[in-house]
Design a protein around this motif. Sequence first.
Motif, PDB file in Angstrom:
ATOM      1  N   PHE A 253       0.827  -1.201   0.000  1.00  0.00           N
ATOM      2  CA  PHE A 253       0.000   0.000   0.000  1.00  0.00           C
ATOM      3  C   PHE A 253       0.869   1.262   0.000  1.00  0.00           C
ATOM      4  N   ARG A 254       2.008   1.200   0.674  1.00  0.00           N
ATOM      5  CA  ARG A 254       2.924   2.348   0.687  1.00  0.00           C
ATOM      6  C   ARG A 254       3.397   2.664  -0.740  1.00  0.00           C
ATOM      7  N   GLN A 255       3.746   1.604  -1.451  1.00  0.00           N
ATOM      8  CA  GLN A 255       4.188   1.765  -2.844  1.00  0.00           C
ATOM      9  C   GLN A 255       3.032   2.292  -3.711  1.00  0.00           C
ATOM     10  N   ASP A 284      -3.680   0.162  11.396  1.00  0.00           N
ATOM     11  CA  ASP A 284      -3.178   1.471  11.821  1.00  0.00           C
ATOM     12  C   ASP A 284      -2.071   1.960  10.894  1.00  0.00           C
ATOM     13  N   GLU A 285      -1.260   1.028  10.430  1.00  0.00           N
ATOM     14  CA  GLU A 285      -0.175   1.416   9.527  1.00  0.00           C
ATOM     15  C   GLU A 285      -0.745   1.931   8.201  1.00  0.00           C
ATOM     16  N   VAL A 286      -1.715   1.191   7.666  1.00  0.00           N
ATOM     17  CA  VAL A 286      -2.333   1.597   6.398  1.00  0.00           C
ATOM     18  C   VAL A 286      -3.002   2.969   6.540  1.00  0.00           C
ATOM     19  N   GLY A 288      -2.214   5.223   8.716  1.00  0.00           N
ATOM     20  CA  GLY A 288      -1.121   6.194   8.890  1.00  0.00           C
ATOM     21  C   GLY A 288      -0.553   6.638   7.544  1.00  0.00           C
ATOM     22  N   ILE A 289      -0.349   5.692   6.641  1.00  0.00           N
ATOM     23  CA  ILE A 289       0.185   6.018   5.307  1.00  0.00           C
ATOM     24  C   ILE A 289      -0.777   6.954   4.580  1.00  0.00           C
ATOM     25  N   LEU A 290      -2.055   6.631   4.676  1.00  0.00           N
ATOM     26  CA  LEU A 290      -3.089   7.430   4.017  1.00  0.00           C
ATOM     27  C   LEU A 290      -3.111   8.855   4.585  1.00  0.00           C
ATOM     28  N   GLU A 291      -3.076   8.952   5.901  1.00  0.00           N
ATOM     29  CA  GLU A 291      -3.140  10.269   6.535  1.00  0.00           C
ATOM     30  C   GLU A 291      -1.879  11.082   6.272  1.00  0.00           C
ATOM     31  N   ASN A 292      -0.742  10.396   6.277  1.00  0.00           N
ATOM     32  CA  ASN A 292       0.512  11.112   5.970  1.00  0.00           C
ATOM     33  C   ASN A 292       0.484  11.691   4.551  1.00  0.00           C
ATOM     34  N   THR A 293       0.028  10.886   3.603  1.00  0.00           N
ATOM     35  CA  THR A 293      -0.055  11.366   2.218  1.00  0.00           C
ATOM     36  C   THR A 293      -1.026  12.535   2.138  1.00  0.00           C
TER      37      THR A 293
HETATM   38  C1  LIG Z   1       3.716   9.355   9.187  1.00  0.00           C
HETATM   39  O1  LIG Z   1       4.557  10.479   9.371  1.00  0.00           O
HETATM   40  C2  LIG Z   1       5.156  10.521  10.662  1.00  0.00           C
HETATM   41  C3  LIG Z   1       5.891  11.834  10.777  1.00  0.00           C
HETATM   42  O2  LIG Z   1       6.612  12.114   9.622  1.00  0.00           O
HETATM   43  C4  LIG Z   1       6.070   9.316  10.850  1.00  0.00           C
HETATM   44  O3  LIG Z   1       6.677   9.339  12.137  1.00  0.00           O
HETATM   45  C5  LIG Z   1       5.249   8.060  10.689  1.00  0.00           C
HETATM   46  O4  LIG Z   1       6.094   6.919  10.735  1.00  0.00           O
HETATM   47  C6  LIG Z   1       4.493   8.060   9.376  1.00  0.00           C
HETATM   48  N1  LIG Z   1       3.594   6.921   9.344  1.00  0.00           N
HETATM   49  C7  LIG Z   1       3.594   5.996   8.378  1.00  0.00           C
HETATM   50  C8  LIG Z   1       2.630   4.886   8.572  1.00  0.00           C
HETATM   51  O5  LIG Z   1       4.319   6.056   7.427  1.00  0.00           O
END
Ligand SMILES: *[C@@H]1O[C@H](CO)[C@@H](O)[C@H](O)[C@H]1NC(C)=O
Length: 509
Positions: A253-255, A284-286, A288-293
């Motif tokens: 999913f990150r890719q 939670d990881e998935v 997190g990736i979505l929210e970070n993007t």
């Molecule tokens: C999201 O961004 C934060 C801060 O840059 C980072 O610590 C975290 O690992 C990221 N989460 C994911 C799931 O990549």
Amino acid sequence: MMVRRGLLAWVSRVVLLLVLLSCALSVLYMLACTPKADDAQRGLPRANGPTGKEGYHAALQEWEEQHRDYVSSLKRQIAQLKEELQGRAAEPPRPDLLAFLRAQVDRAEVHAGVKLATEYAAVPFDSFTLQKVYQLETGLTRHPEEKPVRKDKRDELVEAIEAAVEALNSPAESGPGQRAYTAQDFVEGIYRTERDKGTLYELTFRGHHQHEFRRLVLFRPFGPILKVKKERLDMAHTLINVIVPLARRADKFRQFMQNFREMCIQQDGRIHLTVVYFGKEEMDEVKGILENTSKAANFRNFTFIQLNGEFSRGKGLDVGARFWKGSNVLLFFCDVDIYFTSEFLNTCRLNTQPGKKVFYPVLFSQYNPGIIYGHHDAVPPLEQQLVIKKETGFWRDFGFGMTCQYRSDFINIGGFDLDIKGWGGEDVHLYRKYLHSNLIVVRTPVRGLFHLWHEKRCVDELTPEQYKMCMQSKAMNEASHGQLGMLVFRHEIEAHLRKQKHKAGSKKT
Ligand SMILES: *[C@@H]1O[C@H](CO)[C@@H](O)[C@H](O)[C@H]1NC(C)=O
Ligand SMILES: *[C@@H]1O[C@H](CO)[C@@H](O)[C@H](O)[C@H]1NC(C)=O
């Protein structure tokens, strides 16, 4: 001394000048006042002209007229010849023949879908640009992508593009000051031949405005090309809802999101993303990736849906498609191991139409990069791996999972059959429903949609028959016939190389 020499040079220069001047004067005199007899000698009329000057003037005029007559007579002849040529080339077909050709267009699957019993009866399109042809039937060369260098194919496609350009520039259409269309505006086309009717072409050109396209539909009913339709398509407000069903596979999913960010957010900008997630594991990881993007790209157009229970691709897509609450929207069903370009997003828009058309692209399936490039260390970055060659992958013509269709069509046809669990089966079922319907199913290989290689596991729980099929499918995804052969004959090849080395070594000593 110096002074005298200078004076001498000056005097000689003056004398020379005087001589030249008198020569010029006498020539002038001769020209102006030659006797009238000269006129007669040259066979020109006006022997009795009042003065010589006027006589010349008149003569010149006459010459000019004669030339003009000659030129216009030539022009007439050329025009006549042209007319004759045109008459021969485009002699209007007899009315009954024309009616027959038009009837062929109506019989072919052009305006409305034809109900088909099975997927085997579907006639896929090939797609092409000015540079390449993307073909399922690879013929003798076995190339999944070809430059249209073969003269037969090139002539055929170029003729279709020229006919389309001509239609686009037809005077009724293009207003004054409007830029004329050229072949360079051609984006892509699809074409297919129904053997008993003729060839259908759908050609897309860039329009004069951003997100605007022009489409020409042409038909060649084993006779001259006929124009079927000319359309203006504005894609500025055509949002695509990309629906991705998922369970675990956070790394994949990150890719996927990396590609999504570049193609959908940065380049396209008319996208919504719906992720349907099964279970809690890695959720939670998935998220997190979505929210970070979302934060990094200031992107808010996404929906995350969490479902409990066992993963079911059909159910995930069905829930994702129905969840949408706005007006009708274009859906793109997509897996997490798929890579696509921003061009593909437009291809998806251009090949769908609510109540009319659904799009089933054939994607290019990548072989195991570890085998293609000989060694894992030699594998280039992803973007460079995505080339369409017989050594790098194949057209996945048995896959129907990635598809573009309007939500209204999906709902009207009844969505997925939710009795089918896990992966596979549900997509073919939906595809068949469309084939049985009155909608047009556009099936064509596309240059911007790739299935990325991942290891296929054939689990122990499978029956012997299923396991065998799984292994065969694994082999197909792994490498080309030739490359698999190199693996099968590995020992033979190594023995050969040893012998060669030995020979070379014994020659040296
Ligand atoms: C999201 O961004 C934060 C801060 O840059 C980072 O610590 C975290 O690992 C990221 N989460 C994911 C799931 O990549
Ligand atoms: C987000 O969605 C809206 C419509 O709901 C659309 O107008 C906008 O262009 C989309 N933005 C992106 C970045 O895709």
